[in-house]
Design a protein around this motif. Structure first.
Motif, PDB file in Angstrom:
ATOM      1  N   SER A  98     -52.159 -25.501  40.512  1.00  0.00           N
ATOM      2  CA  SER A  98     -52.171 -24.947  41.858  1.00  0.00           C
ATOM      3  C   SER A  98     -50.721 -24.637  42.235  1.00  0.00           C
ATOM      4  O   SER A  98     -49.774 -25.142  41.631  1.00  0.00           O
ATOM      5  CB  SER A  98     -52.769 -25.948  42.851  1.00  0.00           C
ATOM      6  N   ALA A  99     -50.575 -23.787  43.225  1.00  0.00           N
ATOM      7  CA  ALA A  99     -49.232 -23.437  43.668  1.00  0.00           C
ATOM      8  C   ALA A  99     -48.445 -24.683  44.069  1.00  0.00           C
ATOM      9  O   ALA A  99     -47.232 -24.765  43.852  1.00  0.00           O
ATOM     10  CB  ALA A  99     -49.314 -22.461  44.836  1.00  0.00           C
ATOM     11  N   LEU A 100     -49.131 -25.667  44.633  1.00  0.00           N
ATOM     12  CA  LEU A 100     -48.453 -26.890  45.060  1.00  0.00           C
ATOM     13  C   LEU A 100     -47.913 -27.682  43.877  1.00  0.00           C
ATOM     14  O   LEU A 100     -46.889 -28.363  43.994  1.00  0.00           O
ATOM     15  CB  LEU A 100     -49.424 -27.761  45.865  1.00  0.00           C
ATOM     16  N   VAL A 101     -48.593 -27.600  42.736  1.00  0.00           N
ATOM     17  CA  VAL A 101     -48.139 -28.338  41.555  1.00  0.00           C
ATOM     18  C   VAL A 101     -46.960 -27.635  40.887  1.00  0.00           C
ATOM     19  O   VAL A 101     -45.943 -28.259  40.584  1.00  0.00           O
ATOM     20  CB  VAL A 101     -49.299 -28.518  40.555  1.00  0.00           C
ATOM     21  N   ILE A 102     -47.068 -26.341  40.672  1.00  0.00           N
ATOM     22  CA  ILE A 102     -45.978 -25.633  40.006  1.00  0.00           C
ATOM     23  C   ILE A 102     -44.733 -25.585  40.885  1.00  0.00           C
ATOM     24  O   ILE A 102     -43.613 -25.424  40.405  1.00  0.00           O
ATOM     25  CB  ILE A 102     -46.411 -24.215  39.569  1.00  0.00           C
ATOM     26  N   ALA A 103     -44.920 -25.777  42.190  1.00  0.00           N
ATOM     27  CA  ALA A 103     -43.774 -25.774  43.097  1.00  0.00           C
ATOM     28  C   ALA A 103     -42.827 -26.948  42.850  1.00  0.00           C
ATOM     29  O   ALA A 103     -41.677 -26.907  43.281  1.00  0.00           O
ATOM     30  CB  ALA A 103     -44.246 -25.790  44.545  1.00  0.00           C
ATOM     31  N   THR A 104     -43.289 -27.994  42.154  1.00  0.00           N
ATOM     32  CA  THR A 104     -42.374 -29.080  41.796  1.00  0.00           C
ATOM     33  C   THR A 104     -41.323 -28.590  40.811  1.00  0.00           C
ATOM     34  O   THR A 104     -40.270 -29.204  40.670  1.00  0.00           O
ATOM     35  CB  THR A 104     -43.141 -30.265  41.175  1.00  0.00           C
ATOM     36  N   LEU A 105     -41.604 -27.480  40.141  1.00  0.00           N
ATOM     37  CA  LEU A 105     -40.685 -26.870  39.183  1.00  0.00           C
ATOM     38  C   LEU A 105     -40.060 -25.590  39.735  1.00  0.00           C
ATOM     39  O   LEU A 105     -38.881 -25.315  39.521  1.00  0.00           O
ATOM     40  CB  LEU A 105     -41.449 -26.553  37.886  1.00  0.00           C
ATOM     41  N   VAL A 106     -40.879 -24.817  40.458  1.00  0.00           N
ATOM     42  CA  VAL A 106     -40.441 -23.537  41.055  1.00  0.00           C
ATOM     43  C   VAL A 106     -40.723 -23.635  42.552  1.00  0.00           C
ATOM     44  O   VAL A 106     -41.824 -23.290  43.010  1.00  0.00           O
ATOM     45  CB  VAL A 106     -41.205 -22.356  40.431  1.00  0.00           C
ATOM     46  N   PRO A 107     -39.780 -24.125  43.342  1.00  0.00           N
ATOM     47  CA  PRO A 107     -40.058 -24.440  44.754  1.00  0.00           C
ATOM     48  C   PRO A 107     -40.681 -23.311  45.568  1.00  0.00           C
ATOM     49  O   PRO A 107     -41.573 -23.555  46.387  1.00  0.00           O
ATOM     50  CB  PRO A 107     -38.677 -24.833  45.297  1.00  0.00           C
ATOM     51  N   VAL A 108     -40.248 -22.059  45.342  1.00  0.00           N
ATOM     52  CA  VAL A 108     -40.764 -20.953  46.157  1.00  0.00           C
ATOM     53  C   VAL A 108     -42.246 -20.707  45.908  1.00  0.00           C
ATOM     54  O   VAL A 108     -42.922 -20.083  46.728  1.00  0.00           O
ATOM     55  CB  VAL A 108     -39.945 -19.664  45.914  1.00  0.00           C
ATOM     56  N   GLY A 133     -46.357 -12.195  45.986  1.00  0.00           N
ATOM     57  CA  GLY A 133     -46.770 -12.664  44.672  1.00  0.00           C
ATOM     58  C   GLY A 133     -45.807 -12.243  43.582  1.00  0.00           C
ATOM     59  O   GLY A 133     -45.477 -13.033  42.684  1.00  0.00           O
ATOM     60  N   ALA A 134     -45.331 -11.009  43.643  1.00  0.00           N
ATOM     61  CA  ALA A 134     -44.371 -10.522  42.650  1.00  0.00           C
ATOM     62  C   ALA A 134     -43.072 -11.322  42.707  1.00  0.00           C
ATOM     63  O   ALA A 134     -42.466 -11.641  41.672  1.00  0.00           O
ATOM     64  CB  ALA A 134     -44.095  -9.035  42.876  1.00  0.00           C
ATOM     65  N   HIS A 135     -42.661 -11.675  43.916  1.00  0.00           N
ATOM     66  CA  HIS A 135     -41.440 -12.471  44.100  1.00  0.00           C
ATOM     67  C   HIS A 135     -41.589 -13.842  43.443  1.00  0.00           C
ATOM     68  O   HIS A 135     -40.673 -14.329  42.769  1.00  0.00           O
ATOM     69  CB  HIS A 135     -41.167 -12.620  45.603  1.00  0.00           C
ATOM     70  N   VAL A 136     -42.750 -14.454  43.611  1.00  0.00           N
ATOM     71  CA  VAL A 136     -42.985 -15.773  43.020  1.00  0.00           C
ATOM     72  C   VAL A 136     -43.058 -15.676  41.499  1.00  0.00           C
ATOM     73  O   VAL A 136     -42.519 -16.528  40.786  1.00  0.00           O
ATOM     74  CB  VAL A 136     -44.270 -16.405  43.598  1.00  0.00           C
ATOM     75  N   ARG A 137     -43.700 -14.651  40.964  1.00  0.00           N
ATOM     76  CA  ARG A 137     -43.793 -14.497  39.506  1.00  0.00           C
ATOM     77  C   ARG A 137     -42.412 -14.355  38.873  1.00  0.00           C
ATOM     78  O   ARG A 137     -42.159 -14.881  37.786  1.00  0.00           O
ATOM     79  CB  ARG A 137     -44.667 -13.294  39.139  1.00  0.00           C
ATOM     80  N   GLU A 138     -41.536 -13.657  39.544  1.00  0.00           N
ATOM     81  CA  GLU A 138     -40.165 -13.522  39.044  1.00  0.00           C
ATOM     82  C   GLU A 138     -39.475 -14.883  38.979  1.00  0.00           C
ATOM     83  O   GLU A 138     -38.744 -15.180  38.028  1.00  0.00           O
ATOM     84  CB  GLU A 138     -39.363 -12.568  39.929  1.00  0.00           C
ATOM     85  N   ALA A 139     -39.717 -15.721  39.974  1.00  0.00           N
ATOM     86  CA  ALA A 139     -39.121 -17.055  39.982  1.00  0.00           C
ATOM     87  C   ALA A 139     -39.698 -17.920  38.866  1.00  0.00           C
ATOM     88  O   ALA A 139     -38.982 -18.698  38.223  1.00  0.00           O
ATOM     89  CB  ALA A 139     -39.337 -17.721  41.346  1.00  0.00           C
ATOM     90  N   ILE A 140     -41.003 -17.790  38.615  1.00  0.00           N
ATOM     91  CA  ILE A 140     -41.640 -18.543  37.537  1.00  0.00           C
ATOM     92  C   ILE A 140     -41.074 -18.134  36.187  1.00  0.00           C
ATOM     93  O   ILE A 140     -40.848 -18.972  35.299  1.00  0.00           O
ATOM     94  CB  ILE A 140     -43.170 -18.344  37.592  1.00  0.00           C
ATOM     95  N   ALA A 141     -40.800 -16.851  36.013  1.00  0.00           N
ATOM     96  CA  ALA A 141     -40.251 -16.349  34.748  1.00  0.00           C
ATOM     97  C   ALA A 141     -38.889 -16.964  34.440  1.00  0.00           C
ATOM     98  O   ALA A 141     -38.517 -17.116  33.262  1.00  0.00           O
ATOM     99  CB  ALA A 141     -40.151 -14.832  34.788  1.00  0.00           C
ATOM    100  N   LYS A 142     -38.152 -17.347  35.471  1.00  0.00           N
ATOM    101  CA  LYS A 142     -36.804 -17.898  35.267  1.00  0.00           C
ATOM    102  C   LYS A 142     -36.825 -19.294  34.656  1.00  0.00           C
ATOM    103  O   LYS A 142     -35.791 -19.782  34.204  1.00  0.00           O
ATOM    104  CB  LYS A 142     -36.051 -17.915  36.600  1.00  0.00           C
ATOM    105  N   VAL A 143     -37.992 -19.948  34.625  1.00  0.00           N
ATOM    106  CA  VAL A 143     -38.096 -21.260  33.976  1.00  0.00           C
ATOM    107  C   VAL A 143     -38.870 -21.145  32.661  1.00  0.00           C
ATOM    108  O   VAL A 143     -39.469 -22.091  32.186  1.00  0.00           O
ATOM    109  CB  VAL A 143     -38.739 -22.315  34.909  1.00  0.00           C
ATOM    110  N   PHE A 148     -49.504 -14.706  35.051  1.00  0.00           N
ATOM    111  CA  PHE A 148     -50.329 -13.509  35.067  1.00  0.00           C
ATOM    112  C   PHE A 148     -50.404 -12.937  36.477  1.00  0.00           C
ATOM    113  O   PHE A 148     -50.198 -13.637  37.466  1.00  0.00           O
ATOM    114  CB  PHE A 148     -51.724 -13.829  34.528  1.00  0.00           C
ATOM    115  N   GLU A 149     -50.713 -11.654  36.551  1.00  0.00           N
ATOM    116  CA  GLU A 149     -50.616 -10.924  37.805  1.00  0.00           C
ATOM    117  C   GLU A 149     -51.551 -11.441  38.893  1.00  0.00           C
ATOM    118  O   GLU A 149     -51.180 -11.524  40.068  1.00  0.00           O
ATOM    119  CB  GLU A 149     -50.906  -9.444  37.543  1.00  0.00           C
ATOM    120  N   ILE A 248     -50.659 -19.591  34.094  1.00  0.00           N
ATOM    121  CA  ILE A 248     -49.345 -19.458  33.468  1.00  0.00           C
ATOM    122  C   ILE A 248     -49.423 -19.706  31.961  1.00  0.00           C
ATOM    123  O   ILE A 248     -50.333 -20.359  31.468  1.00  0.00           O
ATOM    124  CB  ILE A 248     -48.312 -20.423  34.093  1.00  0.00           C
ATOM    125  N   ALA A 249     -48.430 -19.156  31.261  1.00  0.00           N
ATOM    126  CA  ALA A 249     -48.333 -19.308  29.814  1.00  0.00           C
ATOM    127  C   ALA A 249     -46.930 -19.755  29.449  1.00  0.00           C
ATOM    128  O   ALA A 249     -45.958 -19.455  30.151  1.00  0.00           O
ATOM    129  CB  ALA A 249     -48.646 -17.989  29.111  1.00  0.00           C
TER     130      ALA A 249
END
Length: 339
Positions: A98-108, A133-143, A148-149, A248-249
């Motif tokens: 969930s967004a709340l879980v991945i936020a421990t790694l990617v706060p935004v 959503g696009a903004h958050v995906r970019e942040a996820i890519a940095k880790v 997925f879209e 996520i992958a």
């Protein structure tokens, strides 16, 4: 007694016309070129797993067996924190936190979980399929993770208790409530004067049963499939947070797939996600009646009292600063002024 030798069998096969099926001889399956493991925390009966299985079958079919997605549901590979660590290390290929879980790694990534931000699904998908959503995906890519879209739906979250019902913000005072391992959730419930406790989802039922906590908050389908109605008495329809699953992958594993297979996998997962959204919407229309029949009492809430409490506590202002001007602006473009 007639003895059939291996040589005789081979002679028979050699004489068999090519077009004739070899009935009775075993089919030797070809091993997949790419075996991808997908872990999640939900039961097989949840729409997420039903649609994920359909996606896996589509991928196998369209890739001609080159890609096999193996699904491990219901915390078989550990809790959320464990699986997030595994997808980062490459121990598993896919995970749907969930967004709340991945936020421990990617706060935004937690920005969609700002309390009382979304009033309906139109606002949700406008934001998460759009610029936010696009903004958050970019942040996820940095880790080194690939998102997925299309987000999958986890639904609007509701609060349940084992004691008195929650109707207004003042009813939250001192309430021991389980929340995800999420700074945003902890912050929000503290701002409401509750006593939040972060626990893995796999621990929730037992924690409620043993009264380690008295309350929890989750979407209705989760309350249903996890049978939380067995250890709770009342449910407040608060719609306090909308939460979704990021599919996520592992970044390295994703980049290791040839472009043609990336398209097959990506299309299958995104299309399945859109179907899963419709499943959750339909499920929400029937699940309340089912839960009521199982003894869970429902009541409405006064959302304005909660928003007023959060504003007075400085919750919105704090998280506007923490998420940053750009992300907060993209949220407010979809939902209107919050802080």
């Amino acid at each position: 007694m007639t003895v059939v030798t291996r040589r005789a069998v081979l002679r028979t096969l050699a004489a068999t016309p090519a077009a004739m099926p070899l009935i009775g001889f075993p089919h030797i399956a070809r091993a997949a070129e790419f075996e991808l493991k997908y872990g999640n925390n939900l039961p097989l009966s949840h729409p997420l797993n039903i649609r994920a299985q359909e996606a896996a079958e589509r991928v196998a079919r369209e890739s001609n067996g080159r890609v096999e997605i193996k699904i491990f549901p219901n915390n078989q590979l550990g809790g959320d924190t464990d699986m997030l660590s595994q997808v980062r290390s490459g121990g598993i290929t896919f995970f749907t936190p969930s967004a709340l879980v991945i936020a421990t790694l990617v706060p935004v990534a937690a920005i969609n979980a700002v309390g009382f931000a979304f009033s309906d699904y139109d606002q949700v998908w406008k934001a998460m399929d759009g610029k936010l959503g696009a903004h958050v995906r970019e942040a996820i890519a940095k880790v080194n993770l690939f998102a997925f879209e299309k987000m999958w739906d986890n639904g609007f979250r509701q609060m349940t208790t084992s004691g008195r019902p929650i109707e207004q913000a003042k009813d939250m005072t001192g309430l021991k409530i389980r929340v995800p391992v999420s700074p945003l959730s902890i912050s929000m419930f503290k701002a409401l004067d509750a006593a939040p406790a972060s626990l893995q989802f796999s621990e929730v039922y037992t924690a409620l049963q043993t009264r380690v906590v008295d309350a929890q908050e989750n979407p209705l389908p989760i309350i249903q499939v996890a049978k939380l109605f067995e250890v709770q008495k009342s449910c407040a329809i608060s719609n306090h947070i909308w939460d979704g699953f990021w599919f996520i992958a592992n970044g390295r594993a994703w980049r290791g797939l040839p472009a043609d297979l990336q398209k097959i996998v990506g299309d299958a997962i995104n299309d399945a996600g859109v179907k899963q959204r419709a499943d959750i919407k339909a499920l929400n229309e029937t699940v309340q009646a089912d839960l009521q029949s199982k003894g869970l009492a429902f009541n409405k809430t006064d959302p304005d009292s909660f928003r007023a409490k959060l504003r007075a506590a400085g919750f919105y202002k704090e998280w506007q600063e923490r998420f940053g001007t750009e992300a907060w602006g993209l949220l407010e473009d979809a939902v209107g002024k919050l802080a």
